[in-house]
Design an enzyme around this catalytic site. Structure first.
Site, PDB file in Angstrom:
ATOM      1  N   THR A   1      -6.785  -4.931   0.770  1.00 47.74           N
ATOM      2  CA  THR A   1      -5.538  -5.198   1.501  1.00 47.74           C
ATOM      3  C   THR A   1      -5.683  -6.405   2.431  1.00 47.74           C
ATOM      4  OG1 THR A   1      -4.902  -2.894   1.403  1.00 47.74           O
ATOM      5  CG2 THR A   1      -3.865  -4.205   3.126  1.00 47.74           C
TER       6      THR A   1
ATOM      7  N   ASP B   1       0.857  -1.202   0.000  1.00 50.76           N
ATOM      8  CA  ASP B   1       0.000   0.000   0.000  1.00 50.76           C
ATOM      9  C   ASP B   1       0.891   1.250   0.000  1.00 50.76           C
ATOM     10  OD1 ASP B   1      -3.044  -0.915   1.248  1.00 50.76           O
ATOM     11  OD2 ASP B   1      -1.357  -2.252   1.573  1.00 50.76           O
TER      12      ASP B   1
HETATM   13 MG    MG Z   1      -6.578   0.484  -0.085  1.00 47.43          MG
END
Ligand code: MG
Ligand code: AMP
Ligand code: MG
Length: 329
Positions: free
Chosen positions: A142, A62
């Site tokens: 995620t 990320d």
């Molecule tokens: Mg995200």
């Protein structure tokens, strides 16, 4: 006689409209982010940080993908407002760097030639850089990324003008991963209102069954009550807002129902465009559209209801308890 099919001036000068150049850049930038997401997993240390609890995670992927996407676009389009999910937080090692200080190996300078060749829809020809807002979800899904549900993961780059989502790119870094070694991993889909959507084969649920796709890791009573109220023939629980829109446009599901706050503007901006390009719709639970101006609230507080067809049916089935609990902005 001059034929005004495209932006008059840009067609004449040979320089495509800003918005087309932005989409062409976003396409290659999303591919680079997809490479980053695959490489972090390959190296094995995901660098997981909890943002707001165990259901809201951030990984090294990320952080690196965010930095890569935002710096690459901001160097080329310095006047555009770029809002990335991970800028909204100050957790772990994520710190905002000025774009010029981001390491060169994270910068992508390419542009998709196929997009530059398109004729810009006339309503977007004169749009200026400073009028555009880019919503970036560097890794959508995620939680699923950390748990090995790899095809749930997408990179989302949405482009808004005058408060509306008008263009978007979705990269799916692990597309085909179940086919095993040798399969070509990853794909990129994109769309722009007035041009269409590309990079996938549009399909509808073939027998009109109500197949509802919803969250697998952010459920609650409102979410399940609302799903049940749709009287679905089947419920699919998978991660990612991008992934669920892919299910709609590829005929795996007929509605994406999430009757809860939780998704943010970077989750819905790009997916909404691809869906609209093929005749679908994404709204809150009250059938109101979301806006994507730079200063809007990040949270989609009134949930997500997205369909390729029959939107009104699903809207009509939303329970009163959900409508009471979730107010439109
Ligand atoms: Mg995200
Ligand atoms: P999901 O369908 O659960 O994969 O969620 C789609 C997107 O919305 C993902 O980016 C999630 O991280 C985000 N999201 C949904 N619900 C929540 C929540 N309760 N807390 C944090 N993020 C959420
Ligand atoms: Mg997301």
């Amino acid at each position: 006689m001059e034929i005004m099919t495209a932006c008059g001036s840009s067609a004449m000068s040979g320089s495509p409209a800003v918005v087309l150049r932005l989409v062409a850049s976003a396409y290659t930038v999303a591919e680079k982010a997809g490479d980053i997401v695959r490489n972090v997993l390959h190296r094995g240390d995901l660098g997981i940080v909890e943002k707001e609890g165990a259901h809201d995670l951030q990984t090294l992927a990320d952080r690196l993908a965010q930095r890569s996407v935002c710096a690459s676009l901001s160097r080329r389009f310095p006047k555009i407002t770029i809002i990335g999910e991970e800028c909204a937080y100050s957790y772990g090692s994520m710190q905002e760097l000025p774009p010029e200080e981001v390491s060169e190996d994270l910068i992508e300078n390419g542009q998709a030639e196929e997009i530059l060749q398109k004729v810009c829809p006339v309503e977007y020809c004169g749009v200026k850089e400073e009028e555009l807002v880019v919503w970036v979800d560097p890794v959508d899904g995620t939680k699923e990324y950390t748990e090995g549900f790899l095809d749930n993961v997408t990179v989302l780059i949405g482009i808004a003008y005058a408060g509306r989502a008008i263009a978007g790119v979705i990269n799916q870094p692990f597309y085909n991963y179940q086919l095993g070694p040798g399969a070509r991993l990853g794909r990129t889909m994109w769309g722009m209102l007035g041009l269409g959507a590309f990079g996938f084969q549009l399909q509808e649920v073939w027998d009109n069954r109500r197949i509802v796709t919803t969250t697998r890791s952010h459920s609650n009573k409102l979410v399940t009550d609302c799903v049940n109220a749709m009287e679905p023939h089947e419920v699919i629980r998978v991660g990612g807002a991008g992934n669920k829109i892919i299910q709609l446009i590829e005929g795996k599901a007929s509605a994406y129902i999430f009757a809860s706050p939780g998704t943010k503007k970077w989750d819905t901006c790009a997916p909404e465009v691809l869906l609209r390009c093929v005749g679908g719709k994404l709204t809150d639970m009250h059938n109101n559209a979301y806006r994507y101006d730079a200063n809007v609230k990040r949270m989609n507080s009134a949930g997500v209801l997205a369909t390729l067809r029959n939107h009104e049916y699903y809207v009509s089935r939303v329970p009163e308890s959900v409508l009471q609990a979730l107010k439109s902005d």
